[in-house]
Design a protein around this motif. Structure first.
Motif, PDB file in Angstrom:
ATOM      1  N   LEU A 219       0.828  -1.210   0.000  1.00  0.00           N
ATOM      2  CA  LEU A 219       0.000   0.000   0.000  1.00  0.00           C
ATOM      3  C   LEU A 219       0.859   1.256   0.000  1.00  0.00           C
ATOM      4  CD1 LEU A 219      -2.741  -1.039   2.571  1.00  0.00           C
ATOM      5  CD2 LEU A 219      -2.975  -0.878   0.087  1.00  0.00           C
ATOM      6  N   GLY A 220       1.841   1.296   0.886  1.00  0.00           N
ATOM      7  CA  GLY A 220       2.703   2.466   0.983  1.00  0.00           C
ATOM      8  C   GLY A 220       3.525   2.700  -0.267  1.00  0.00           C
ATOM      9  N   ALA A 221       3.926   1.627  -0.925  1.00  0.00           N
ATOM     10  CA  ALA A 221       4.720   1.768  -2.145  1.00  0.00           C
ATOM     11  C   ALA A 221       3.959   2.539  -3.222  1.00  0.00           C
ATOM     12  CB  ALA A 221       5.131   0.396  -2.660  1.00  0.00           C
ATOM     13  N   GLN A 222       2.634   2.475  -3.184  1.00  0.00           N
ATOM     14  CA  GLN A 222       1.814   3.195  -4.160  1.00  0.00           C
ATOM     15  C   GLN A 222       1.616   4.660  -3.781  1.00  0.00           C
ATOM     16  OE1 GLN A 222      -1.945   1.151  -4.721  1.00  0.00           O
ATOM     17  NE2 GLN A 222      -0.959  -0.804  -4.319  1.00  0.00           N
ATOM     18  N   ARG A 223       1.777   4.995  -2.497  1.00  0.00           N
ATOM     19  CA  ARG A 223       1.440   6.336  -2.012  1.00  0.00           C
ATOM     20  C   ARG A 223       2.638   7.214  -1.710  1.00  0.00           C
ATOM     21  NH1 ARG A 223      -2.873   3.776   2.051  1.00  0.00           N
ATOM     22  NH2 ARG A 223      -1.047   3.292   3.276  1.00  0.00           N
ATOM     23  N   GLU A 224       3.758   6.620  -1.383  1.00  0.00           N
ATOM     24  CA  GLU A 224       4.888   7.398  -0.874  1.00  0.00           C
ATOM     25  C   GLU A 224       5.966   7.602  -1.928  1.00  0.00           C
ATOM     26  OE1 GLU A 224       4.118   8.720   1.832  1.00  0.00           O
ATOM     27  OE2 GLU A 224       2.614   7.320   2.557  1.00  0.00           O
ATOM     28  N   SER A 225       6.764   8.653  -1.736  1.00  0.00           N
ATOM     29  CA  SER A 225       7.834   9.010  -2.675  1.00  0.00           C
ATOM     30  C   SER A 225       9.128   9.282  -1.911  1.00  0.00           C
ATOM     31  CB  SER A 225       7.445  10.249  -3.487  1.00  0.00           C
ATOM     32  OG  SER A 225       6.256  10.035  -4.188  1.00  0.00           O
ATOM     33  N   PRO A 226       9.842   8.232  -1.503  1.00  0.00           N
ATOM     34  CA  PRO A 226      11.058   8.430  -0.715  1.00  0.00           C
ATOM     35  C   PRO A 226      12.152   9.225  -1.434  1.00  0.00           C
ATOM     36  CG  PRO A 226      10.367   6.133  -0.640  1.00  0.00           C
ATOM     37  CD  PRO A 226       9.508   6.819  -1.659  1.00  0.00           C
ATOM     38  N   ASP A 227      12.062   9.358  -2.749  1.00  0.00           N
ATOM     39  CA  ASP A 227      13.088  10.085  -3.492  1.00  0.00           C
ATOM     40  C   ASP A 227      12.914  11.598  -3.396  1.00  0.00           C
ATOM     41  OD1 ASP A 227      14.208   7.679  -4.275  1.00  0.00           O
ATOM     42  OD2 ASP A 227      13.027   7.593  -6.112  1.00  0.00           O
ATOM     43  N   ASP A 228      11.774  12.081  -2.949  1.00  0.00           N
ATOM     44  CA  ASP A 228      11.520  13.513  -2.809  1.00  0.00           C
ATOM     45  C   ASP A 228      11.009  13.782  -1.397  1.00  0.00           C
ATOM     46  OD1 ASP A 228      10.925  16.187  -3.004  1.00  0.00           O
ATOM     47  OD2 ASP A 228       9.207  15.912  -4.354  1.00  0.00           O
ATOM     48  N   LEU A 229      11.898  14.188  -0.508  1.00  0.00           N
ATOM     49  CA  LEU A 229      11.540  14.358   0.899  1.00  0.00           C
ATOM     50  C   LEU A 229      10.948  15.729   1.215  1.00  0.00           C
ATOM     51  CD1 LEU A 229      14.515  12.549   2.651  1.00  0.00           C
ATOM     52  CD2 LEU A 229      12.225  11.664   2.155  1.00  0.00           C
ATOM     53  N   GLU A 230      10.976  16.657   0.275  1.00  0.00           N
ATOM     54  CA  GLU A 230      10.490  18.013   0.566  1.00  0.00           C
ATOM     55  C   GLU A 230       9.056  18.045   1.092  1.00  0.00           C
ATOM     56  OE1 GLU A 230      12.126  20.870   0.971  1.00  0.00           O
ATOM     57  OE2 GLU A 230      13.851  19.543   0.689  1.00  0.00           O
ATOM     58  N   PRO A 231       8.100  17.325   0.464  1.00  0.00           N
ATOM     59  CA  PRO A 231       6.736  17.384   1.012  1.00  0.00           C
ATOM     60  C   PRO A 231       6.653  16.842   2.442  1.00  0.00           C
ATOM     61  CG  PRO A 231       6.748  16.300  -1.138  1.00  0.00           C
ATOM     62  CD  PRO A 231       8.170  16.517  -0.744  1.00  0.00           C
ATOM     63  N   TYR A 232       7.470  15.862   2.761  1.00  0.00           N
ATOM     64  CA  TYR A 232       7.472  15.271   4.093  1.00  0.00           C
ATOM     65  C   TYR A 232       8.078  16.229   5.120  1.00  0.00           C
ATOM     66  CZ  TYR A 232       6.573  11.090   1.356  1.00  0.00           C
ATOM     67  OH  TYR A 232       6.040  10.176   0.484  1.00  0.00           O
ATOM     68  N   LEU A 233       9.133  16.931   4.715  1.00  0.00           N
ATOM     69  CA  LEU A 233       9.745  17.904   5.623  1.00  0.00           C
ATOM     70  C   LEU A 233       8.795  19.063   5.893  1.00  0.00           C
ATOM     71  CD1 LEU A 233      13.341  17.781   4.130  1.00  0.00           C
ATOM     72  CD2 LEU A 233      12.641  16.982   6.411  1.00  0.00           C
ATOM     73  N   ALA A 234       8.065  19.504   4.863  1.00  0.00           N
ATOM     74  CA  ALA A 234       7.067  20.562   5.052  1.00  0.00           C
ATOM     75  C   ALA A 234       5.949  20.062   5.974  1.00  0.00           C
ATOM     76  CB  ALA A 234       6.505  21.009   3.702  1.00  0.00           C
ATOM     77  N   ALA A 235       5.536  18.820   5.794  1.00  0.00           N
ATOM     78  CA  ALA A 235       4.495  18.244   6.649  1.00  0.00           C
ATOM     79  C   ALA A 235       4.976  18.162   8.096  1.00  0.00           C
ATOM     80  CB  ALA A 235       4.094  16.864   6.136  1.00  0.00           C
ATOM     81  N   LEU A 236       6.226  17.798   8.301  1.00  0.00           N
ATOM     82  CA  LEU A 236       6.776  17.721   9.653  1.00  0.00           C
ATOM     83  C   LEU A 236       6.697  19.088  10.332  1.00  0.00           C
ATOM     84  CD1 LEU A 236       8.210  16.166  11.928  1.00  0.00           C
ATOM     85  CD2 LEU A 236      10.377  16.793  10.835  1.00  0.00           C
ATOM     86  N   GLU A 237       7.002  20.142   9.612  1.00  0.00           N
ATOM     87  CA  GLU A 237       6.912  21.490  10.192  1.00  0.00           C
ATOM     88  C   GLU A 237       5.478  21.831  10.579  1.00  0.00           C
ATOM     89  OE1 GLU A 237       9.413  23.361  11.292  1.00  0.00           O
ATOM     90  OE2 GLU A 237      10.518  21.560  10.726  1.00  0.00           O
ATOM     91  N   ARG A 238       4.510  21.452   9.741  1.00  0.00           N
ATOM     92  CA  ARG A 238       3.100  21.680  10.092  1.00  0.00           C
ATOM     93  C   ARG A 238       2.725  20.891  11.345  1.00  0.00           C
ATOM     94  NH1 ARG A 238       2.605  21.005   4.534  1.00  0.00           N
ATOM     95  NH2 ARG A 238       1.658  18.937   4.771  1.00  0.00           N
ATOM     96  N   LEU A 239       3.173  19.658  11.422  1.00  0.00           N
ATOM     97  CA  LEU A 239       2.877  18.822  12.588  1.00  0.00           C
ATOM     98  C   LEU A 239       3.492  19.414  13.853  1.00  0.00           C
ATOM     99  CD1 LEU A 239       3.437  15.292  11.036  1.00  0.00           C
ATOM    100  CD2 LEU A 239       1.251  16.287  11.709  1.00  0.00           C
ATOM    101  N   ARG A 240       4.723  19.859  13.748  1.00  0.00           N
ATOM    102  CA  ARG A 240       5.417  20.403  14.921  1.00  0.00           C
ATOM    103  C   ARG A 240       4.781  21.702  15.407  1.00  0.00           C
ATOM    104  NH1 ARG A 240      11.112  18.602  15.710  1.00  0.00           N
ATOM    105  NH2 ARG A 240      11.398  20.718  16.464  1.00  0.00           N
ATOM    106  N   ALA A 241       4.114  22.430  14.511  1.00  0.00           N
ATOM    107  CA  ALA A 241       3.465  23.690  14.883  1.00  0.00           C
ATOM    108  C   ALA A 241       2.105  23.471  15.550  1.00  0.00           C
ATOM    109  CB  ALA A 241       3.299  24.575  13.641  1.00  0.00           C
TER     110      ALA A 241
END
Length: 150
Positions: free
Chosen positions: A26-48
């Protein structure tokens, strides 16, 4: 099981978290480990957001598990606060040694500490082993979930 630390995730943990999210059909269809920028932006939203708790389980300096705990204040159930456990993942080589149980127990205890009266989670209908795991920990399959992609 060795020493285990459960702590808030930081930016340096993102590659390991995303790799675990992507490490199943399931995750292989949804995630993009080669581009971490969206995940880093999401982490900042979560931390806020003080109601969001993205944690990692670390053993011997290595991230071996993760989950997200969301606290939701509400009006129903006499104004009850509930939590939702999401994105539970255990590294493939750390499965089967109780780490998942430790993470879920942490989330339940943290929910209590934060004043929650209910802990809930969802699991994809194809994850039969996960269903058995959650039932063993006392969760009950009580609802049917729906999603609408936007």
């Amino acid at each position: 099981m060795g020493d285990l630390e459960i702590r808030q995730a930081v930016a340096d943990d993102v590659p390991a978290i995303v790799a675990m999210l992507a490490d199943d059909p399931l995750g292989a269809q949804r995630e993009s480990p080669d581009d971490l920028e969206p995940y880093l932006a999401a982490l900042e939203r979560l931390r806020a957001d003080p109601n969001q708790h993205l944690v990692v389980a670390v053993r011997e300096g290595r991230v071996v598990g993760t989950l997200q705990l969301t606290v939701i204040p509400g009006l129903s159930r006499r104004g009850a606060v509930r939590s939702i456990i999401e994105a539970v993942r255990i590294h493939a080589d750390a499965r089967g040694d109780g780490l998942g149980t430790r993470l879920i127990e942490w989330a339940i205890e943290e929910s209590r500490r934060l004043g929650c009266q209910l802990v809930q989670l969802t699991s994809d209908r194809t994850r039969i082993d996960a269903h058995r795991f959650y039932e063993r920990l006392g969760f009950e399959a009580s609802h049917i979930g729906f999603k609408l992609p936007l």
